[in-house]
Design a protein around this motif. Structure first.
Motif, short mmCIF file in Angstrom:
data_model
loop_
_atom_site.label_atom_id
_atom_site.label_comp_id
_atom_site.label_asym_id
_atom_site.label_seq_id
_atom_site.Cartn_x
_atom_site.Cartn_y
_atom_site.Cartn_z
N LEU A 1 -0.49 -0.66 2.20
CA LEU A 1 0.07 -1.90 1.67
C LEU A 1 0.28 -1.81 0.16
CD1 LEU A 1 0.86 -4.88 2.08
CD2 LEU A 1 -1.56 -5.46 1.75
N LYS A 2 -0.71 -1.30 -0.56
CA LYS A 2 -0.56 -1.14 -2.00
C LYS A 2 0.61 -0.22 -2.34
CE LYS A 2 -5.20 -2.03 -3.78
NZ LYS A 2 -6.36 -1.48 -4.51
N ASN A 3 0.71 0.88 -1.60
CA ASN A 3 1.79 1.83 -1.86
C ASN A 3 3.16 1.21 -1.63
OD1 ASN A 3 0.00 3.86 -2.55
ND2 ASN A 3 -0.04 4.78 -0.51
N LEU B 1 3.98 -2.05 -1.68
CA LEU B 1 4.26 -3.08 -2.68
C LEU B 1 4.60 -2.47 -4.03
CD1 LEU B 1 1.48 -5.69 -1.78
CD2 LEU B 1 3.94 -5.91 -1.38
N CYS B 2 3.88 -1.40 -4.39
CA CYS B 2 4.20 -0.70 -5.65
C CYS B 2 5.60 -0.07 -5.59
CB CYS B 2 3.16 0.37 -5.94
SG CYS B 2 1.54 -0.29 -6.43
N ARG B 3 5.93 0.47 -4.43
CA ARG B 3 7.26 1.07 -4.26
C ARG B 3 8.34 0.01 -4.39
NH1 ARG B 3 9.56 4.31 1.05
NH2 ARG B 3 11.39 5.20 0.04
N TRP B 4 8.10 -1.17 -3.83
CA TRP B 4 9.06 -2.27 -3.96
C TRP B 4 9.28 -2.63 -5.43
CZ3 TRP B 4 12.30 -5.39 -1.16
CH2 TRP B 4 12.73 -6.57 -1.78
N ASP B 5 8.18 -2.72 -6.19
CA ASP B 5 8.28 -3.06 -7.60
C ASP B 5 9.09 -2.03 -8.37
OD1 ASP B 5 6.82 -5.37 -7.30
OD2 ASP B 5 4.91 -4.48 -7.92
N VAL B 6 8.87 -0.75 -8.06
CA VAL B 6 9.59 0.31 -8.76
C VAL B 6 11.08 0.29 -8.43
CG1 VAL B 6 9.88 2.82 -8.93
CG2 VAL B 6 7.58 1.82 -9.00
N LEU B 7 11.40 0.14 -7.15
CA LEU B 7 12.80 0.21 -6.70
C LEU B 7 13.61 -1.03 -7.07
CD1 LEU B 7 12.38 1.83 -3.16
CD2 LEU B 7 13.10 2.94 -5.29
N THR B 8 12.94 -2.16 -7.25
CA THR B 8 13.65 -3.41 -7.53
C THR B 8 13.42 -3.94 -8.94
OG1 THR B 8 11.84 -4.83 -6.76
CG2 THR B 8 13.43 -4.04 -5.09
N ASP B 9 12.69 -3.17 -9.75
CA ASP B 9 12.34 -3.61 -11.10
C ASP B 9 11.60 -4.95 -11.03
OD1 ASP B 9 12.09 -3.44 -13.83
OD2 ASP B 9 14.05 -4.36 -14.23
N HIS B 10 10.60 -5.01 -10.11
CA HIS B 10 9.71 -6.16 -9.97
C HIS B 10 10.44 -7.43 -9.53
CE1 HIS B 10 6.23 -4.05 -11.73
NE2 HIS B 10 7.12 -3.47 -12.49
N ARG B 11 11.46 -7.26 -8.74
CA ARG B 11 12.13 -8.43 -8.18
C ARG B 11 11.18 -9.15 -7.21
NH1 ARG B 11 16.96 -6.50 -5.23
NH2 ARG B 11 15.84 -6.81 -3.27
N GLU B 12 11.24 -10.47 -7.18
CA GLU B 12 10.40 -11.25 -6.29
C GLU B 12 10.68 -10.87 -4.83
OE1 GLU B 12 7.34 -13.95 -5.54
OE2 GLU B 12 8.11 -13.25 -7.48
N LEU B 13 9.62 -10.59 -4.10
CA LEU B 13 9.76 -10.22 -2.70
C LEU B 13 9.73 -11.47 -1.84
CD1 LEU B 13 9.80 -8.07 -0.41
CD2 LEU B 13 7.31 -8.01 -0.56
N GLU B 14 10.83 -11.72 -1.15
CA GLU B 14 10.90 -12.87 -0.24
C GLU B 14 10.32 -12.44 1.10
OE1 GLU B 14 14.88 -14.24 -0.06
OE2 GLU B 14 15.02 -14.65 -2.22
N PHE B 15 9.10 -12.90 1.35
CA PHE B 15 8.37 -12.40 2.51
C PHE B 15 8.07 -13.54 3.46
CE2 PHE B 15 4.65 -10.88 4.84
CZ PHE B 15 5.05 -9.59 5.15
N ASP B 16 8.73 -13.52 4.60
CA ASP B 16 8.48 -14.51 5.65
C ASP B 16 7.59 -13.87 6.71
OD1 ASP B 16 8.45 -16.49 7.49
OD2 ASP B 16 10.54 -16.29 8.11
N GLY B 17 6.34 -14.29 6.73
CA GLY B 17 5.40 -13.68 7.67
C GLY B 17 4.98 -14.60 8.80
N THR B 18 5.79 -15.58 9.09
CA THR B 18 5.40 -16.56 10.12
C THR B 18 5.27 -15.94 11.51
OG1 THR B 18 7.74 -17.13 10.40
CG2 THR B 18 6.43 -18.49 8.88
N ASP B 19 6.01 -14.86 11.78
CA ASP B 19 5.96 -14.26 13.11
C ASP B 19 5.10 -12.99 13.16
OD1 ASP B 19 7.71 -12.89 11.47
OD2 ASP B 19 8.98 -12.23 13.13
N LEU B 20 4.33 -12.75 12.10
CA LEU B 20 3.50 -11.56 12.03
C LEU B 20 2.05 -11.91 12.35
CD1 LEU B 20 4.94 -10.02 8.74
CD2 LEU B 20 5.69 -9.64 11.09
N LYS B 21 1.37 -11.03 13.10
CA LYS B 21 0.02 -11.31 13.55
C LYS B 21 -1.02 -10.38 12.92
CE LYS B 21 1.48 -13.08 18.07
NZ LYS B 21 1.34 -12.93 19.54
N ARG B 22 -0.64 -9.12 12.65
CA ARG B 22 -1.62 -8.13 12.19
C ARG B 22 -1.12 -7.42 10.94
NH1 ARG B 22 -2.11 -4.05 16.89
NH2 ARG B 22 0.16 -4.18 16.59
N GLY B 23 -2.04 -6.72 10.32
CA GLY B 23 -1.66 -5.94 9.15
C GLY B 23 -0.58 -4.91 9.45
#
Length: 274
Positions: free
Chosen positions: A230-232, A234-256
Motif C-alpha cells: 500500500l505504501k509503495n 501510494l508513493c508511486r501515485w504521488d510521484v507519477l501525478t506530482d501529488h495530485r489528489e487521489l479520488e478513491f471510492d472504496g464503497t464496494d471494497l471489503k479487504r485490503g
C-alpha cells in the motif's frame, strides 16, 4: 541499561551455548545491570538468554520488551536447536508452522523474506521428545516465543530458526554445549542474511506515511506485507501525478487486497512519459 537506544533487532535463545557464537559474531556485550535474564547488547541488537522451556521463553520475551524502549515493529528472532527423526545433524530450518502439543494451538509465521534455508513445521512440547517416532521437528520454546513476540511486533517480523541437534541415530542425551555452539556458528551467514532481510522489511513498514495511508489502514485490514504494498502504491501515485489528489471510492471494497487491486488499476490508467 541504556534505555535511550532504539533496539531494532531482538534475538532470543534458550541456552547460553546457543547464544555464544551469536554474541561473538555481533560483538554483543553483557548488560550486568540486568539480573533476571542474561542480556547482551550492541547499538542495534539485543540478545536475551531466557532459559529452557515455554514459561522461561515467554517471560524472557515479555521482560526484555517491557524493559527496553524498542523501535516500532522490531525484528524478533528465536534461534535454537531442535530434534528430528530423520534430518541430518546441523540442518538449518526456517519454521513455517508451529504446533503447541500442550494447548493444541497452531501458529503460522509468514515467510515474506528471502529464504536462506529449508523450511519445516515444528512441534513445541513441555518435555523433551526422545522417541523420534514421527518426522517432526521438536523443541521446548518456539510456540511460547511466537505467541509472546507477536504481541510486540507484527507476525512477518517474528521468525524462528532451528538447527537440528539430535535425531534417532544421535539422541538428545548425547548433546554437549560445545557441539551446540558449533552447530549454531556454522550458520551465522544465513542468520545474518535473514536479519538483513527482516530489517529491510521493518524499514519499509515503518517508513513515512504517504497521504491516505492511515485512513485506508484504519478502514480496511492489511497484513504487514500488504501495508508495504500500500505504501509503495501510494508513493508511486504521488510521484507519477506530482501529488495530485487521489479520488478513491472504496464503497464496494471489503479487504485490503481489494484496495491494492483498485490502486493498481488507478495507477495503470496514468499517462506519463520519461
Amino acid at each position: 541499561m541504556n534505555q535511550a537506544n532504539q533496539y531494532k533487532t531482538f534475538i532470543y535463545t534458550a541456552l547460553p551455548c546457543e547464544a555464544k557464537p551469536l554474541t561473538a559474531h555481533f560483538k554483543l556485550k553483557k548488560d550486568t545491570a540486568v539480573e533476571p535474564f542474561a542480556v547482551y547488547l550492541n547499538q542495534d541488537i539485543c540478545l536475551t538468554v531466557t532459559g529452557p522451556g515455554k514459561s522461561a521463553m515467554a517471560a524472557g520475551v515479555a521482560y526484555t520488551q517491557a524493559l527496553l524502549a524498542s523501535a516500532e515493529n522490531p525484528v524478533m528472532l528465536n534461534i535454537g536447536i531442535a530434534g528430528h527423526r530423520d534430518h541430518a545433524l546441523g540442518t538449518l530450518l526456517l519454521i513455517d508452522k508451529i504446533i503447541d502439543l500442550d494447548s493444541g494451538k497452531h501458529y503460522y509465521p509468514p515467510l515474506v523474506c528471502n529464504q536462506h534455508c529449508l523450511t519445516d513445521n515444528l512441534q513445541t512440547a513441555s518435555r523433551p521428545q526422545l522417541q523420534y517416532d514421527l518426522p517432526h521437528l521438536y523443541d521446548m520454546e518456539a510456540s511460547a516465543f511466537y505467541e509472546t513476540a507477536t504481541r510486540f511486533s507484527c507476525a512477518e517480523l517474528t521468525q524462528c530458526l532451528k538447527v537440528v541437534s539430535d535425531n534417532k541415530q544421535m539422541p538428545a542425551e548425547n548433546i554437549e554445549p560445545k557441539q551446540v555452539s558449533a552447530l549454531i556458528a556454522a550458520h551465522i551467514p544465513a542468520v545474518e542474511a535473514l536479519l538483513t532481510d527482516m530489517s529491510a522489511l521493518a524499514k519499509l513498514i515503518t517508513s513515512p506515511e504517504p497521504h491516505l495511508f492511515s485512513q485506508l489502514v484504519q478502514q480496511y485490514h492489511f497484513t504487514a506485507s500488504e501495508r508495504v504494498q500500500l505504501k509503495n502504491l501510494l508513493c508511486r501515485w504521488d510521484v507519477l501525478t506530482d501529488h495530485r489528489e487521489l479520488e478513491f471510492d472504496g464503497t464496494d471494497l471489503k479487504r485490503g487486497k481489494d484496495v491494492l487491486r483498485r490502486l493498481d488499476q488507478q495507477i495503470g490508467k496514468i499517462d506519463f512519459c520519461l
